[in-house]
Design a protein around this motif. Structure first.
Motif, PDB file in Angstrom:
ATOM      1  N   ASN A 131       0.824  -1.212   0.000  1.00 43.47           N
ATOM      2  CA  ASN A 131       0.000   0.000   0.000  1.00 43.47           C
ATOM      3  C   ASN A 131       0.862   1.269   0.000  1.00 43.47           C
ATOM      4  OD1 ASN A 131       0.696  -0.228   2.785  1.00 43.47           O
ATOM      5  ND2 ASN A 131      -1.367  -0.849   3.368  1.00 43.47           N
ATOM      6  N   GLY A 132       1.610   1.535   1.060  1.00 46.35           N
ATOM      7  CA  GLY A 132       2.369   2.773   1.113  1.00 46.35           C
ATOM      8  C   GLY A 132       3.372   2.936  -0.012  1.00 46.35           C
ATOM      9  N   GLN A 133       4.082   1.873  -0.347  1.00 45.06           N
ATOM     10  CA  GLN A 133       5.062   1.968  -1.430  1.00 45.06           C
ATOM     11  C   GLN A 133       4.388   2.127  -2.788  1.00 45.06           C
ATOM     12  OE1 GLN A 133       8.511  -0.717  -1.335  1.00 45.06           O
ATOM     13  NE2 GLN A 133       8.012  -1.191   0.805  1.00 45.06           N
ATOM     14  N   LEU A 134       3.194   1.564  -2.945  1.00 45.79           N
ATOM     15  CA  LEU A 134       2.453   1.767  -4.194  1.00 45.79           C
ATOM     16  C   LEU A 134       2.115   3.240  -4.374  1.00 45.79           C
ATOM     17  CD1 LEU A 134      -0.013  -1.280  -4.136  1.00 45.79           C
ATOM     18  CD2 LEU A 134       2.221  -1.102  -5.266  1.00 45.79           C
ATOM     19  N   ALA A 135       1.790   3.893  -3.254  1.00 44.44           N
ATOM     20  CA  ALA A 135       1.479   5.319  -3.314  1.00 44.44           C
ATOM     21  C   ALA A 135       2.696   6.133  -3.732  1.00 44.44           C
ATOM     22  CB  ALA A 135       0.961   5.786  -1.955  1.00 44.44           C
ATOM     23  N   LEU A 136       3.846   5.812  -3.143  1.00 44.47           N
ATOM     24  CA  LEU A 136       5.059   6.547  -3.476  1.00 44.47           C
ATOM     25  C   LEU A 136       5.501   6.285  -4.909  1.00 44.47           C
ATOM     26  CD1 LEU A 136       6.937   6.045  -0.103  1.00 44.47           C
ATOM     27  CD2 LEU A 136       5.917   8.160  -0.962  1.00 44.47           C
ATOM     28  N   GLU A 137       5.222   5.084  -5.395  1.00 49.00           N
ATOM     29  CA  GLU A 137       5.523   4.790  -6.802  1.00 49.00           C
ATOM     30  C   GLU A 137       4.653   5.643  -7.714  1.00 49.00           C
ATOM     31  OE1 GLU A 137       5.882   0.924  -9.791  1.00 49.00           O
ATOM     32  OE2 GLU A 137       5.342   0.649  -7.692  1.00 49.00           O
ATOM     33  N   GLU A 160      -1.017   0.630  10.049  1.00 42.02           N
ATOM     34  CA  GLU A 160      -1.476   0.857   8.679  1.00 42.02           C
ATOM     35  C   GLU A 160      -1.889   2.305   8.402  1.00 42.02           C
ATOM     36  OE1 GLU A 160      -1.278  -1.200   6.309  1.00 42.02           O
ATOM     37  OE2 GLU A 160      -1.116  -3.179   7.245  1.00 42.02           O
ATOM     38  N   GLY A 161      -1.996   3.134   9.434  1.00 41.05           N
ATOM     39  CA  GLY A 161      -2.567   4.464   9.239  1.00 41.05           C
ATOM     40  C   GLY A 161      -1.864   5.302   8.201  1.00 41.05           C
ATOM     41  N   ALA A 162      -0.539   5.448   8.319  1.00 43.62           N
ATOM     42  CA  ALA A 162       0.203   6.259   7.363  1.00 43.62           C
ATOM     43  C   ALA A 162       0.182   5.633   5.977  1.00 43.62           C
ATOM     44  CB  ALA A 162       1.642   6.429   7.834  1.00 43.62           C
ATOM     45  N   ASN A 163       0.253   4.317   5.920  1.00 40.81           N
ATOM     46  CA  ASN A 163       0.211   3.629   4.631  1.00 40.81           C
ATOM     47  C   ASN A 163      -1.119   3.839   3.931  1.00 40.81           C
ATOM     48  OD1 ASN A 163       2.744   1.743   4.276  1.00 40.81           O
ATOM     49  ND2 ASN A 163       2.201   1.620   6.437  1.00 40.81           N
ATOM     50  N   LEU A 164      -2.208   3.723   4.676  1.00 36.85           N
ATOM     51  CA  LEU A 164      -3.528   3.928   4.078  1.00 36.85           C
ATOM     52  C   LEU A 164      -3.709   5.381   3.645  1.00 36.85           C
ATOM     53  CD1 LEU A 164      -5.979   1.840   6.301  1.00 36.85           C
ATOM     54  CD2 LEU A 164      -5.146   1.312   3.999  1.00 36.85           C
ATOM     55  N   ALA A 165      -3.220   6.311   4.448  1.00 40.57           N
ATOM     56  CA  ALA A 165      -3.362   7.722   4.098  1.00 40.57           C
ATOM     57  C   ALA A 165      -2.659   8.046   2.785  1.00 40.57           C
ATOM     58  CB  ALA A 165      -2.820   8.597   5.219  1.00 40.57           C
ATOM     59  N   THR A 166      -1.416   7.561   2.640  1.00 46.50           N
ATOM     60  CA  THR A 166      -0.691   7.831   1.404  1.00 46.50           C
ATOM     61  C   THR A 166      -1.351   7.142   0.213  1.00 46.50           C
ATOM     62  OG1 THR A 166       0.836   6.016   1.919  1.00 46.50           O
ATOM     63  CG2 THR A 166       1.524   8.230   2.516  1.00 46.50           C
ATOM     64  N   ASP A 208      -4.563   6.397  -0.029  1.00 47.00           N
ATOM     65  CA  ASP A 208      -5.768   7.182  -0.311  1.00 47.00           C
ATOM     66  C   ASP A 208      -5.419   8.360  -1.216  1.00 47.00           C
ATOM     67  OD1 ASP A 208      -7.271   5.567   1.352  1.00 47.00           O
ATOM     68  OD2 ASP A 208      -7.480   7.051   2.954  1.00 47.00           O
ATOM     69  N   GLY A 209      -4.373   9.102  -0.831  1.00 52.20           N
ATOM     70  CA  GLY A 209      -4.009  10.273  -1.616  1.00 52.20           C
ATOM     71  C   GLY A 209      -3.634   9.926  -3.043  1.00 52.20           C
ATOM     72  N   ALA A 210      -2.850   8.854  -3.199  1.00 53.57           N
ATOM     73  CA  ALA A 210      -2.431   8.458  -4.541  1.00 53.57           C
ATOM     74  C   ALA A 210      -3.609   7.984  -5.381  1.00 53.57           C
ATOM     75  CB  ALA A 210      -1.379   7.359  -4.448  1.00 53.57           C
ATOM     76  N   GLU A 211      -4.477   7.163  -4.786  1.00 50.44           N
ATOM     77  CA  GLU A 211      -5.612   6.628  -5.540  1.00 50.44           C
ATOM     78  C   GLU A 211      -6.606   7.722  -5.914  1.00 50.44           C
ATOM     79  OE1 GLU A 211      -6.072   3.130  -6.528  1.00 50.44           O
ATOM     80  OE2 GLU A 211      -3.945   3.573  -6.234  1.00 50.44           O
ATOM     81  N   LEU A 212      -6.825   8.674  -5.019  1.00 48.41           N
ATOM     82  CA  LEU A 212      -7.716   9.784  -5.350  1.00 48.41           C
ATOM     83  C   LEU A 212      -7.115  10.632  -6.465  1.00 48.41           C
ATOM     84  CD1 LEU A 212     -10.158  11.581  -4.966  1.00 48.41           C
ATOM     85  CD2 LEU A 212      -9.018  12.640  -3.001  1.00 48.41           C
TER      86      LEU A 212
END
Length: 378
Positions: free
Chosen positions: A52-58, A305-311, A313-317
């Motif tokens: 999750n979190g790394q997918l957002a950063l990618e 999971e909080g920070a991972n989900l937040a990032t 969320d931001g990436a998916e939105l």
């Protein structure tokens, strides 16, 4: 044509969203209550997960920057019994999918990836209201306002944007952290440093536990968890650090001194961190032009999971808005349906109730057995 996006909150979720929007050429402005990026400390270590979190950063195009801030060796983990006996000692072999970084470092690479002026500091939101026809006015504590047609609340547990969508408010979950730091640990606090080891250390017990992490710069960051009502903590005078340390340590009477030293030998005043959560199945009906990310959307007690989900969320939105330039509501519907499912799955993972702090199963031996079983399960 892309609608300009207004984000309230420059935490990890809001900044990841801003970065992904910037990557896709979508105009974005972030308003943050803090006066500057260094107005307060940004918390401790985060393990950023490959699912999750790394997918957002990618998606944000920041993987190289992320790898540059990873603290090697911090995935080592120890489980200790209350008498200091080491029951589990797992080294960091470098193959784990959850590398550790400092929250402040992660936030900084996100800030550095945005054009100057994207974040407007010192803008504390006092409220938000609908103007009709998909327009919203955000009011700031200094008397200023801003009007937008696309509003995102990334403003945490006590979101000022959330009331536009629903009347849900967080509730205390019955546990709190008391947070302490030990600096120059290997030389000034050697027994505690040895107990913690090179990564994280957990000493659980029904109704209480001690968790500590070795951060950068030879710092030990400790979270003392207690299952107590808020009234119990209200009776503790947190303006008197020595009295607080003695009172909290008293709950761990008979524990190994190298563990209680993480409470009594703190180099900073103990800080109370009560845990609040929104209902696990929290939802809202689609409202044109406004949505939430991170804790504003699905606040939960600490679960890693909080920070991972937040990032994420931001990436998916951000990706959804980029994919639907002419239909904001289609983008928000796509994002929210996936986000609701994602958050609920984390909140209800198998075994969550068994190992709650207030559970009789919250023991070192039970935790080690659970880890062992998980490793043996194909």
């Amino acid at each position: 044509m892309h609608t300009p996006v207004t984000i309230i909150g420059a935490g990890l979720g809001g900044l990841t969203l801003a970065r992904v929007l910037h990557v896709h050429g979508i105009p974005v402005t972030v308003y943050e209550a803090e006066s500057s990026p260094v107005a307060r400390t940004q918390g401790g270590m985060l393990d950023i997960h490959d699912y999750n979190g790394q997918l957002a950063l990618e998606a944000a195009g920041l993987m190289d920057e992320f790898h540059a801030i990873v603290l090697e060796g911090r995935l080592a983990m120890r489980v200790l019994d209350r008498d200091g006996t080491v029951l589990l000692d797992q080294p960091d072999d470098g193959t784990g999918g959850r590398p550790e970084v400092q929250r402040a470092d992660l936030r900084q690479i996100l800030l550095d990836s945005l054009p100057a002026g994207t974040v407007h500091w010192g803008h504390k939101v006092s409220g938000a209201r609908a103007l009709g026809e998909g327009r919203y006015e955000v009011a700031f504590a200094d008397g200023g306002t801003v009007v937008t047609g696309m509003l995102v609340g990334a403003d945490g547990a006590w979101s000022r944007v959330r009331p536009l969508l629903c009347d849900a408010t967080p509730s205390y979950v019955g546990t709190s952290f008391v947070e302490t730091y030990l600096f120059d640990a290997d030389t000034r606090h050697p027994a505690a440093a040895k107990a913690v080891g090179g990564g994280s250390m957990l000493a659980p017990s029904p109704g209480k536990e001690i968790f500590a992490h070795r951060e950068s710069g030879d710092t030990l960051h400790s979270y003392i968890a207690l299952s107590k009502p808020l009234d119990w903590f209200a009776a503790v005078d947190f303006t008197d650090p020595a009295a607080v340390a003695a009172r909290i340590a008293g709950e761990f009477d008979g524990w190994a001194p190298e563990l209680t030293a993480l409470i009594t030998d703190g180099d900073t005043a103990p800080v109370l961190r009560p845990h609040y959560a929104l209902p696990a199945e929290h939802r809202w009906d689609r409202v044109p032009g406004v949505t939430l990310v991170g804790d504003a959307a699905h606040l939960a007690a600490p679960n890693g999971e909080g920070a991972n989900l937040a990032t994420l969320d931001g990436a998916e939105l951000g990706k959804a808005l980029a994919a639907h330039p002419e239909d904001v509501d289609a983008a928000l519907t796509e994002y929210e349906q996936a986000m609701f499912t994602r958050a609920a799955e984390i909140a209800t993972f198998e075994g969550a109730e068994i190992h709650r702090i207030d559970s009789e199963n919250n023991t070192a031996h039970a935790l080690v057995a659970a880890f062992t079983q998980a490793e043996q399960t194909p």
